[in-house]
Structure formats: structure tokens, C-alpha cells
Design an enzyme around this catalytic site. Sequence first.
Site, PDB file in Angstrom:
ATOM      1  N   ARG A   4       0.582  -1.378   0.505  1.00  0.00           N
ATOM      2  CA  ARG A   4      -0.042   0.037  -0.093  1.00  0.00           C
ATOM      3  C   ARG A   4       1.197   1.504  -0.027  1.00  0.00           C
ATOM      4  O   ARG A   4       1.806   1.460   0.838  1.00  0.00           O
ATOM      5  CB  ARG A   4      -1.035   0.310   1.204  1.00  0.00           C
ATOM      6  CG  ARG A   4      -2.120  -0.920   1.079  1.00  0.00           C
ATOM      7  CD  ARG A   4      -3.135  -0.777   2.277  1.00  0.00           C
ATOM      8  NE  ARG A   4      -4.223   0.091   0.980  1.00  0.00           N
ATOM      9  CZ  ARG A   4      -4.869   1.059   2.346  1.00  0.00           C
ATOM     10  NH1 ARG A   4      -4.670   0.438   3.365  1.00  0.00           N
ATOM     11  NH2 ARG A   4      -5.881   2.076   1.706  1.00  0.00           N
ATOM     12  N   ASP A  50      -2.603   9.507   6.525  1.00  0.00           N
ATOM     13  CA  ASP A  50      -1.412   8.533   6.248  1.00  0.00           C
ATOM     14  C   ASP A  50      -1.123   9.322   5.965  1.00  0.00           C
ATOM     15  O   ASP A  50       0.024   8.333   5.954  1.00  0.00           O
ATOM     16  CB  ASP A  50      -2.725   7.777   4.954  1.00  0.00           C
ATOM     17  CG  ASP A  50      -3.925   7.268   5.443  1.00  0.00           C
ATOM     18  OD1 ASP A  50      -4.806   7.324   5.253  1.00  0.00           O
ATOM     19  OD2 ASP A  50      -3.610   5.629   6.021  1.00  0.00           O
ATOM     20  N   LYS A 108      -8.119   9.811   3.930  1.00  0.00           N
ATOM     21  CA  LYS A 108      -9.512   9.200   2.877  1.00  0.00           C
ATOM     22  C   LYS A 108      -9.651  10.256   1.748  1.00  0.00           C
ATOM     23  O   LYS A 108     -10.075  10.810   2.524  1.00  0.00           O
ATOM     24  CB  LYS A 108     -10.306   8.241   4.214  1.00  0.00           C
ATOM     25  CG  LYS A 108     -10.891   7.532   3.211  1.00  0.00           C
ATOM     26  CD  LYS A 108     -10.731   6.129   2.336  1.00  0.00           C
ATOM     27  CE  LYS A 108      -9.516   5.849   3.613  1.00  0.00           C
ATOM     28  NZ  LYS A 108      -8.991   4.947   2.444  1.00  0.00           N
TER      29      LYS A 108
HETATM   30  C1  LIG Z   1      -5.246   6.465  11.775  1.00  0.00           C
HETATM   31  S1  LIG Z   1      -4.934   6.720  10.528  1.00  0.00           S
HETATM   32  C2  LIG Z   1      -5.927   6.276   9.458  1.00  0.00           C
HETATM   33  C3  LIG Z   1      -6.371   6.228   8.239  1.00  0.00           C
HETATM   34  O1  LIG Z   1      -6.018   5.849   7.070  1.00  0.00           O
HETATM   35  C4  LIG Z   1      -6.906   5.311   6.330  1.00  0.00           C
HETATM   36  O2  LIG Z   1      -7.333   4.514   5.316  1.00  0.00           O
HETATM   37  P1  LIG Z   1      -7.413   2.586   5.266  1.00  0.00           P
HETATM   38  O3  LIG Z   1      -8.353   2.783   6.092  1.00  0.00           O
HETATM   39  O4  LIG Z   1      -7.460   2.678   3.154  1.00  0.00           O
HETATM   40  O5  LIG Z   1      -6.065   2.293   5.271  1.00  0.00           O
HETATM   41  C5  LIG Z   1      -7.237   6.328   6.811  1.00  0.00           C
HETATM   42  O6  LIG Z   1      -7.236   7.595   5.574  1.00  0.00           O
HETATM   43  C6  LIG Z   1      -7.980   7.088   7.810  1.00  0.00           C
HETATM   44  O7  LIG Z   1      -8.238   8.661   7.962  1.00  0.00           O
END
Ligand SMILES: CSC[C@H]1O[C@H](OP(=O)(O)O)[C@H](O)[C@@H]1O
Length: 364
Positions: free
Chosen positions: A92, A244, A255
Site C-alpha cells: 500500500r 495517512d 481518505k
Molecule cells: C489513523 S490513520 C487512519 C487513516 O487510514 C485510513 O485509510 P485505510 O482505511 O484505507 O487504511 C484512512 O485514511 C484513515 O483516515
Amino acid sequence: MLVNHEQYRTIWPNFEHAQPCVEIIDQTKLPHVFEVASLTTLAQMIVAIKTMQVRGAPLIGAAAAYGIALSTLDSCADRHLQQSAEQLIASRPTAVNLRWAVQRMLSALLRLPDAQRQSAAWAEAALICDEDVQLNQAIGKHGLTLIHAQHQQKARTINILTHCNAGWLATVDFGTALAPIYAAHNAGIHVHVWVGETRPRNQGASLTAWELGQHGVPHTVISDNAGGHLMQQGQVDMVIVGADRVTAAGDVCNKIGTYLKALAAFDSVALGHHVPFYAAVPSPTIDWNIEDGVKSIEIEERDAEELSWMSGKLSDGTIASVNILPHGTQVANPAFDVTPARLVTGIITERGVFTPQQLRTMQR
Ligand SMILES: CSC[C@H]1O[C@H](OP(=O)(O)O)[C@H](O)[C@@H]1O
């Protein structure tokens, strides 16, 4: 069965069997099924990260660290560990925590003789996890001061809008954006959380709503498109999201859909009630090597099926998926966007709350 972060972390090692393994909460099964998965190989950890059984920037960093530990069960040779690192980093691309954790593991291991590397790997991964918990508890403490100030000023329930899931499920424990909310709730401050469902993976509807419900925090799930309207109606006192990757200039990659909420919050000034926009960020999420997030951050493009299929629980309790698009419809599925620093009120870190302009002072 009530599950909250007093009882569980999202990831932990299990040494009770002949071969060590890593256990995770399988987040693709929530909110309807709470299931722990045991991972015994690097390949299984890579699948878990790619399919989002584990997700959230700090948690995929911790997961990647344990991926390196699993890799040492096969070999501790330099080339083997470097190839494992490359595979994990490729799983990722957007969250900088994954690369940060893998590079920290290699730095800790490659300086050691092969015979010491396996035990050192499991110890370093555990240290990364323990540090994440401490960072998030500190974020909760600093974020609490912001909620407390609003509560002192307004003397009523404080309404906080969040996006996606940046709770304890997105970290090893305690969460980032939800950490101040848990801290306020536990301190007796009345908070209510507007939970953006967060299409297409619905981390808000499936994970944040589940977390807050398990913890007894009042919350309301809304469509992603309702956030701006609620801010315009004066029903949002502040926005707190996770991240992120944050650049040295304070651009916030999070996100998909976060940028639109930041735009609505920024416009609220014109309506006479400013809605501050905060990102809650542990320092491993800050990428000091880049300034312009829009130009420099690789935005992960995920499979079309995430948009064209939805899963849920049927009336008979079984879990099923349905297709929601006409056959052959073209789909674009960028998983993240970048909110420019000019739209960011503050960045809540383990070292305090910084404006984007002040962020560099964290490095000293
Ligand atoms: C505390 S980091 C959370 C952050 O990560 C998520 O992405 P994913 O669910 O695709 O891993 C999302 O961006 C969150 O805000």
C-alpha cells in the site's frame, strides 16, 4: 459481546505454538462479525494489508513490522529481508507509516549478526506497537484541550465530525482522530460524533460507528455528502480526521472525501461560525521529505469492485454482497486525497497542537 480498547489491541504476537504467529482483528468482517485471524507467513501479512483486514496508517506500519518478523522465520539473510521489505512497501503506497516501519526494522536488524536477527525482529515490532499506543494516548490528551475549550465556551454537547476510521481500529490502540473524543467522553464532557460513512469501503459506517457504539459514545452516521450541509447549518463544532501522510508544509493526505470536508469547514467562516479542521497525526505519519502533498504523494488506486459491490447483513443474518452498478460501467477508485495546509486549522500530534506553519518546529 462488548469489545473495546481496554480489552484488545488490533494486532499482537502469539508465541504459544511451535511457530510464532501474528494475530489481528479481521476488520473486513466488522461490524457484523468479530473475528481474529492468525497469520503465520509474510505472504499472509501482505494479503492482510492489501485486502484491508488490517488498515489505518499506524496499524499497517505495525503490521508491516510484524511482516518482517514473520519473514525472519524463513531466513535472516540481508537479501531475503530486503526483498521482504520491498514486497511490504509495495502493498500500500500512500501511508508513509508502512515504509517508515519497514525501514526502521531493516535498520535495527541488518546491523546485527544473522543469529540475533529473529529475536530482535519480534522485539522491535513489539516496540513499534507500544510506542504507537503511547503516541496516540498523547494525541488524545492534546486533542482533549481543544474539545474542552469548546465545551467551556459553549456549555453544551460538542458536535464533532469525523471521516473514515481513525479510531483504535486504525492503530495498535487508542486511535488518532478518535483519541481526543474518547478522552473527552471519559472525562465526562458530552460529545456527539457525526460519522461520515466513507464510501466505498465504509470505514466510517462499519468501523467508526462500531467502535463508538462499543465505547458508548453518542454518534450519528451520515452520508459522505451530508457533512457540508451540517456545517452550513451550524451543527458541527469541529472536524477531526486522521491522516495517512502529512507533509513538512502541513498538507494532509487522508481518505478520499477529506478534502471536500475541509473545503466546507473553510467556507463556514463566511457563514459566521468557523468550524476548525484538525488532523490527528502521530509523528511517524509526517513525511519530512516532501512539501507539496498534491504533487508528491502517490494516491493508491484501488479495485473497481470496491465501488461496484457492497456487502452487508441480510434479514436472515447471513452476510452477502450485491452489485450496485450497471454491467460494464467504468469505475475510478482513488483511495485518498490531499487537503492543502491552507485549509488545515491545526495538526494534533503527540507533542501538542501545531498550525501547519509551526509543524517544522516539531523536528527540533
Ligand atoms: C489513523 S490513520 C487512519 C487513516 O487510514 C485510513 O485509510 P485505510 O482505511 O484505507 O487504511 C484512512 O485514511 C484513515 O483516515
